[in-house]
Write an enzyme that holds these catalytic residues in place. Sequence first.
Site, PDB file in Angstrom:
ATOM      1  N   TYR A 168      30.535  10.591  20.233  1.00 44.94           N
ATOM      2  CA  TYR A 168      29.862  11.872  20.420  1.00 44.94           C
ATOM      3  C   TYR A 168      30.687  12.804  21.291  1.00 44.94           C
ATOM      4  CZ  TYR A 168      28.414  10.838  25.258  1.00 44.94           C
ATOM      5  OH  TYR A 168      28.397  10.583  26.602  1.00 44.94           O
ATOM      6  N   LYS A 189      34.835   7.928  23.628  1.00 41.54           N
ATOM      7  CA  LYS A 189      33.510   8.470  23.984  1.00 41.54           C
ATOM      8  C   LYS A 189      32.464   7.970  22.991  1.00 41.54           C
ATOM      9  CE  LYS A 189      31.419  12.775  25.648  1.00 41.54           C
ATOM     10  NZ  LYS A 189      31.274  12.362  27.068  1.00 41.54           N
ATOM     11  N   GLU A 238      34.812   6.077  37.677  1.00 39.09           N
ATOM     12  CA  GLU A 238      34.262   7.406  37.401  1.00 39.09           C
ATOM     13  C   GLU A 238      32.769   7.372  37.677  1.00 39.09           C
ATOM     14  OE1 GLU A 238      35.041   8.151  33.250  1.00 39.09           O
ATOM     15  OE2 GLU A 238      34.423   6.127  32.685  1.00 39.09           O
ATOM     16  N   LEU A 247      37.052   7.905  31.012  1.00 35.74           N
ATOM     17  CA  LEU A 247      37.041   8.891  29.945  1.00 35.74           C
ATOM     18  C   LEU A 247      38.026  10.002  30.282  1.00 35.74           C
ATOM     19  CD1 LEU A 247      35.624   9.797  27.298  1.00 35.74           C
ATOM     20  CD2 LEU A 247      34.127  11.191  28.754  1.00 35.74           C
TER      21      LEU A 247
END
Length: 287
Positions: free
Chosen positions: A33, A151, A183, A207
């Site tokens: 996505y 992702k 993260e 990411l």
Amino acid sequence: MTRTVYVNGEYLPETEAKVSIFDRAFLMADGVYEVTSVLGGKLIDFDGHLARLERSLTELDMPKPKAFDELLDIHRKLVELNGIDEGMVYLQVTRGAPGDRDFAFPDPETCEATLVLFTQNKPGLAENPVAKTGIKVISIEDIRWGRRDIKTVQLLYPSMGKMMAKKAGCDDAWLVEDGFVTEGTSNNAYIVKDGTIITRNLGTDILHGITRAAVLRFAREAQMKVEERPFTIAEAQGADEAFYTSASAFVMPVVEIDGESIGTGKPGDVATRLREIYLEESRKAGV
């Protein structure tokens, strides 16, 4: 008002939109996505999101949807149809619905990818008052799979992390692996020490944030020093500032980590300035 959404070539009222129960994303989390922000009716960092989508698909050997080359037009039409001035467009591509459940990938020649898009209206997105007070985070163990650079829709643990933070009276969680911050649950993490912006270097463990790339570019253009390396929670607690970046939050100051105030306990000058620059430049470049 009922939203208009996009499902496999059709613009439909959200109440009429349907996806097969055999869709691979539903059964296997076999999907990717992107979320693109909208400011002033314009798409922010669209080219970056499209490039990352293509990379995610390639890394998972997932076929592109037939409408891949039309995605900009589809985004724009949904923004127009739903009257979005500030908000987001969510896009999801899955390996499709082969008609039954199986661990093996379906034949892409006979099973088309599923493509879904919808908008989220978020008035005041750019002027979020939380950015003026900052947020509080907790640290949790990072136990996600190893390919966080893709992702995917596998978001259960990040969702659990956000709920852990909420239970602790905080706003978000930063994930820690082998002693170092990777993260946030849905964002890239940064600290500032002696004027230097420090954030984890790119790899398969985080990411590759589109907002991250833009913010670091703007920081360097503003003659700010940037250091890409891992940092610990203790180092973050001793920093002058902390913040995170994401497509929906832009640049968000962090004022507390695991109960310890960061710097003055208020949003710092670097994060505040980077947010201003990002919003100003992104509005200019929006499509």
